[in-house]
Design an enzyme around this catalytic site. Structure first.
Site, short mmCIF file in Angstrom:
data_model
loop_
_atom_site.label_atom_id
_atom_site.label_comp_id
_atom_site.label_asym_id
_atom_site.label_seq_id
_atom_site.Cartn_x
_atom_site.Cartn_y
_atom_site.Cartn_z
CG PHE B 499 -0.57 0.07 2.52
CD1 PHE B 499 0.73 0.37 2.84
CD2 PHE B 499 -1.47 -0.15 3.56
CE1 PHE B 499 1.13 0.46 4.15
CE2 PHE B 499 -1.06 -0.07 4.87
CZ PHE B 499 0.23 0.25 5.16
CD GLU B 500 1.53 5.06 3.36
OE1 GLU B 500 2.67 5.46 3.12
OE2 GLU B 500 0.92 5.31 4.39
N GLY B 501 1.27 3.07 -2.42
CA GLY B 501 2.11 2.97 -3.63
C GLY B 501 2.99 1.76 -3.45
#
Lengths: 476, 695
Positions: B499-501
């Site tokens: 997540f978060e990229g």
């Protein structure tokens, strides 16, 4: 997409030649039109030896001498016999005009004992056993083996390794083994060795891989340093190399059902694994007894998501074409397909796909720099590619008339709603018979009637047909 | 930053008390107002809640003391979104082969007062997490219990970075990072809080106007409302049938915090109503963390924008959507591998009427808003993971020192010792990187540290996965069973890489942003080289010649007045050498590939890896130097860790840089591409079975 299609198209055309048999032809040295020089060298030595054999045979058994040069010629050149799927080494039965009455090949009666009986493996084995029983001294076994080799196809045992081994087993053991250096230097019992090679050759042509038992028999019969043994070793080597050389493998036994066959063909043409085969119409017959009377031919189509998207993007003002039938060979079966295609967009009307500015939330998709890749790092070859228009779908149908194809287009409209707005032009080629016949003007004049193997250029020839031949375009 | 000699005084705090008392009264009143809402939980835990809310009040009181700074932050945050870099950012300069010493040396410090303040925060939060939070239950039930949520609210953890005048704690980045260390003791809570404040309400802080802030922030900060961030959409093919979303999206999108990277695929649409007072919102979003709990959504949707030249374009706009606007529904929570307590689900909007004043930022400016939100919150993962790993090291060390095998303790085996060294080193590096980045971010003027933050995220997430896996190895069977917390930690850690990229995407970001910077500066030089300017060519050739003969790089890190302490001097020299050759390599790469380097992902990955190593080296050198100079406890251990990491990273960098050379025999990219191409063409593993025969 289009280029892929045509590549695959070519590949599909090529694969009608089963990998193993193809390999086999190369090994045996019966050169196809582009035979390798190495193979030729092998061939030369072998046919020389065969020449030797022929001479010896002529002196020994008294067969007409005139047969020998023709045989050398035949194996040296790419002859019709080489193209035949049957072995080139099996001598043909003597031609009828030679004898006053219709001469039977020796031992023919063994295979005609029960003409009404079914011709299968059991009866073939029975014939071979009868020969062994009747002929305790195995007189004339070479003739019998040649005869048996010719008969194998009739009995449907041409791919049965056990039968070949049984045929080899007919040879008397230990008799033909060279016992001294002089025998080893010259071809010892050439006629028998020839016959042994013929058995192996026929195995090769049918893609039958010899096994340990074959090896054991050959050693017992001819010894380790003999021509059949050499042939055996080469088969062992090259068969394993060539067995899986075909990148588009086909099942050995093709499905009999035309729908299944069409599905197989479509999947072979279309390289995209996401492509979906749809059956637009199942075949049904007018009356159940006569299967040739088709009420509804089968219609199968294939389309990949990419093709679907391309069709959705297609400008409805430009017509698209249904073209065909083109032929596709799957082993020894020829099936026909039609394509739905469009012309290439003229250069000025093509839109360049631009990368939207606000696309990737995480990283820039393009760098804002004004220098390109350096020439030293550009490994792309400068290739002139002939661009083709897009192909949107492919179809295989049991009939090639316009009504059938219109049904296909109707079926396609369900998944491609834009198709309803696009004018569809049917460009039908001539009858199927025309397609079947080798079209004149090919690079290579056919040496023999096409036997289901060598028809690579066929479809190109079809494509090159003049526009005037097409029936008048008609809007759907 | 205040002047030169003082170094790192993060912020001046003077005469805060006067303002503070006023604030205090205001706060107390607000707290009183908020009290009845907390009541209906039941009488049994009333006492505890009272105690906790006491703690929360205490925290808030401490927070109030910093209102002056908050005021500064507030005025500053009214600036337009930060897009242009303030000064010369450290990471970008590395691409040019330079070390921007002022940015990273000395290591950022906080003043004694602030430290006390942080510790005051940390105490109650730590107590709450060790005593009140039952991570195992959260994981098993897939839900954070209400009393835990209430506890978090009363501690003020829902508004850690919300400015104080809106009722938040107004923590600086450093303090936020410090609290993150403790909150990370439970993965689900960390993710829930991060989705709420790192992205959910961040849009309002970054891009919201005064009215929006006043309307939404107070209730969000108190935890009365929970926020969610709605960006990711189901893949196009799945749109025909709304659920379930096809899982392929996992690879490219980041699930839990809810965002995909493909902005062009957004199909949620907002159309202006006839009276021009409302936008009608329609569409679905997937992988929305807090989707089932949230009342306030930051939603990104396409709107029709008329360009200056009159053409109509679809552009993304951000909206603040309340659940009460109607038409907002959510699917059932997804059943996940890890962070099972966090609520992830689909959210659907059907004819939701959003008033025009709820547009976040400008109409059509949603892309920038989304990008800024996503870039702003990444650095905190470093400290969160460090906090988790510190606890893990404690637990595994306990096991290794007590369990005996072959009449030896586990801790006596070399292969076990190695694992502890690895965990300690990784923790040290990520901690240093994270606090260095937080310190940079806390400097006045909103510096652009998005590359640094991305590097922290990539390094820490990968280290977390590696360390937790090694810890499980030490623990053997007990790491694998549900009776112990280790397997949960492993499951929870896996999401960090996604997540978060995803880390892949962030590597592209790190490399491409830096290359863009370097490329612009090198443009003139490259052009001259390409034109064949004799002086430039000769210069370059001479430089290369000197490089190959072996040059001694000195960037002034070491020496009598050097930035680093002599005991890590050797490592500093290694860093200098690496940085110099990295700069050279970047230049060569730009010369070779030009702008097509954006397609060379494997090259970019190596560039990013090298840069992450360089940043890690800088961070540990800076931190270790400071520790020695001020005489912190166990600073010799720090020196040891710093030196081992730097040496390891140095050789890794040398290898990576040599792979980036042309025709490098170490570089197997072509082969790798070919293998994958052949596999993907057949969509299967294509080797024949080892037992197969041809005859």
């Amino acid at each position: 997409m289009t280029r892929k299609f045509s590549e695959q198209h070519g590949g599909a055309q090529r694969q009608d030649r089963p990998g193993l048999e193809y390999a086999a032809r190369r090994v045996s040295g019966c050169p196809s039109s582009r035979g390798m020089s190495g193979v030729r060298a092998i061939l030369l030595t072998r046919s020389l030896s065969r020449g030797w054999g022929g001479i010896c045979r002529a002196t020994l058994s008294g067969t007409p001498f005139s047969q020998v040069p023709s045989q050398i010629l035949r194996s040296l050149h790419c002859s019709a016999a080489a193209r035949n799927s049957d072995s080139s080494l099996v001598p043909h039965p003597p031609e009828p005009p030679r004898g006053p009455a219709k001469a039977l090949a020796p031992h023919e009666e063994l295979f005609r004992q029960a003409p009404e009986a079914v011709r299968d493996k059991a009866s073939f084995l029975q014939a071979v056993q009868n020969f062994a029983q009747h002929n305790v001294h195995k007189r004339g076994h070479v003739d019998f083996i040649y005869l048996a080799l010719r008969k194998m196809r009739e009995y449907g045992v041409e791919r049965d390794l056990a039968v070949y081994n049984l045929l080899l087993d007919i040879f008397p053991k230990e008799v033909f083994r060279p016992r001294n250096i002089f025998q080893r230097m010259f071809v010892h019992y050439p006629r028998q060795q020839e016959c042994g090679i013929a058995v192996l050759e026929q195995m090769e042509n049918h893609g039958v891989m010899p096994n340990k038992e074959t090896e054991f028999l050959l050693i017992q019969i001819f010894g380790r340093r003999s021509y059949p043994m050499l042939k055996f070793v080469r088969m062992k080597l090259w068969f394993s190399r060539f067995k899986n050389i075909n990148p588009f493998p086909l099942p050995r036994d093709l499905p009999q059902d035309p729908v299944d066959l069409a599905r197989l063909g479509l999947q072979h043409i279309e390289p995209n694994l996401s492509a979906k085969v749809t059956i637009y119409q199942m075949p049904s017959f007018k009356d159940s007894t006569d299967s040739s009377d088709l009420a509804k031919p089968h219609i199968l189509g294939i389309q990949s998501p990419d093709q679907q998207a391309a069709l959705a993007r297609h400008d409805p003002a430009r017509p698209i074409f249904v073209e065909g039938p083109f032929s596709l060979w799957l082993r020894d079966k020829c099936i026909y397909y039609h394509i739905l295609r469009a012309d290439l967009l003229p250069l000025e009307e093509r839109k360049v796909e631009e990368i939207p500015e606000e696309w990737n939330l995480y990283y820039p998709m393009q760098l804002d720099l004004d220098y390109e890749r350096s020439r030293w790092d550009d490994y792309e070859f400068d290739i002139d590619e002939v661009e083709e228009g897009p192909v949107f779908a492919i179809c295989m149908a049991g009939a090639h008339d316009q009504a059938t194809l219109a049904k296909w287009i109707q079926g396609l409209q369900e998944t491609n709603p834009t198709l309803a707005q696009i004018p569809v032009v049917f460009r039908q080629g001539g009858s199927i018979g025309e397609v079947l016949a080798p079209s004149p003007g090919l690079e290579e004049p056919p040496l023999s009637p096409p036997e289901g193997q060598e028809e690579e250029e066929e479809s190109d020839g079809n494509r090159a047909r003049d526009e005037s031949e097409w029936s008048k375009g008609q809007r759907l | 930053r205040s002047g030169g000699e003082g170094g790192w005084v993060l912020r001046k705090r003077n005469a805060a008390s006067g303002v503070g008392t006023g604030e205090w009264r205001h706060r107390a009143a607000r707290a009183k107002l908020a009290r009845p809402r907390a009541e209906p939980g039941g009488g049994a835990c009333g006492l505890r809640r009272l105690r906790m809310s006491g703690g929360g009040l205490f925290l808030r009181a401490a927070a109030v003391a910093r209102s002056w700074r908050a005021l500064v932050a507030f005025t500053a945050s009214r600036r337009p979104l930060r897009t242009s870099p303030r000064g010369r950012a450290f990471a970008k300069e590395l691409f040019l082969g330079k070390i921007e010493k002022k940015e990273v040396f000395p290591f950022p410090e906080v003043s004694q007062d602030e430290l006390n303040e942080i510790n005051q925060f940390v105490g109650p939060v730590e107590k709450f997490f060790t005593e009140e939070v039952d991570s195992r239950k959260i994981d098993r039930d897939g839900k954070i219990p209400n009393e835990t949520l209430e506890g978090l609210k009363s501690l003020g953890l829902f508004g850690m970075q919300v400015p104080e005048e809106y009722g938040g704690l107004g923590l600086s980045n450093t303090m936020y990072a410090r609290l993150g260390e403790i909150i990370s003791l439970d993965g689900s809570i960390t993710v829930m809080l991060a989705a709420h404040q790192a992205i959910g309400l961040k849009g309002i802080i970054l891009a919201g106007n005064e009215k929006q802030k006043a309307k939404y922030l107070p209730r969000l900060a108190s935890g009365e409302h929970i926020a969610a961030f709605c960006l990711t959409e189901p893949a196009r093919s799945a749109r025909a049938r709304p659920s379930p979303p096809i899982p392929t999206i996992l690879s490219s999108a980041h699930i839990c915090l809810g965002s995909g990277s493909d902005a062009a695929s957004i199909s949620t649409r907002a159309t202006l109503s006839e009276d021009k007072q409302h936008y009608i919102l329609n569409g679905s979003k997937v992988w929305i963390t807090n989707g089932g709990l949230a009342n306030i959504f930051t939603v990104f949707a396409k709107t029709k924008i008329e360009d200056s030249d009159g053409s109509v374009k679809d552009k993304i706009t951000a909206f603040i959507v309340e659940r009460d606007f109607g038409g907002v529904t959510n699917g059932k929570p997804e059943d996940k591998l890890g962070i099972r307590g966090s609520n992830t689900c689909e959210v659907h909007f059907e004819n939701t009427r959003v008033p025009v004043e709820n547009v976040l930022g400008e109409v059509g400016g949603g892309f920038k808003v989304a990008m800024n939100i996503l870039n702003s919150g990444r650095f905190s993962m470093g400290t969160a993971v460090a906090g988790m790993l510190k606890k893990l090291i404690g637990m595994t060390a306990e096991h290794a020192c007590t369990r005996k095998q072959f009449s030896k303790k586990l801790s006596e085996f070399g292969l076990i010792q190695e694992k502890f060294a690895l965990m300690a080193q990784k923790t040290y590096v990520m901690e240093s990187m994270a606090y260095l980045t937080a310190g940079m971010l806390d400097q006045p003027g909103f510096p652009d540290c998005s590359i640094e933050a991305a590097m922290v995220k990539v390094f820490s997430s990968e280290a977390a996965w590696q360390c937790v896996s090694e810890a499980l190895q030490i623990l053997g069977g007990s790491g694998y069973v549900k009776d112990y917390p280790y397997e949960r930690m492993l499951r929870d850690a896996r999401i960090l890489l996604i997540f978060e990229g995803t880390n892949e995407i962030l590597r592209m970001y790190i490399a491409l942003t830096g290359l863009q910077h370097a490329g612009r500066i090198l443009t003139a030089r490259v052009n001259e080289l390409k034109r064949g300017n004799v002086t430039t060519v000769m210069e370059t050739v001479g430089q290369r010649l000197r490089d190959t003969l072996g040059r001694r790089v000195d960037m002034g890190l070491t020496g009598t007045l050097g930035a680093v302490h002599p005991s890590v001097g050797d490592s500093a020299n290694k860093l200098e050498e690496n940085v110099y050759y990295f700069g050279r390599t970047v230049e060569t790469l730009l010369l070779r590939f030009g702008k097509t380097i954006a397609e060379e992902q494997m090259v970019l990955k190596r560039v990013a890896n090298t840069l992450i190593n360089l940043y890690g080296m800088t961070a540990v050198l800076s931190r270790a130097s400071r520790s020695i100079r001020i005489g912190l406890r166990n600073h010799d251990h720090e020196v040891l860790l710093a030196n081992t990491f730097c040496t390891e990273a140095y050789y890794q960098n040398l290898f990576t840089l040599s792979q980036l050379d042309k025709y490098a025999p170490e570089n197997l990219d072509e082969q790798v591409k070919k293998v994958s191409q052949q596999v993907l063409e057949k969509r299967a593993y294509i080797c024949a079975h080892p037992l197969d025969r041809t005859s």
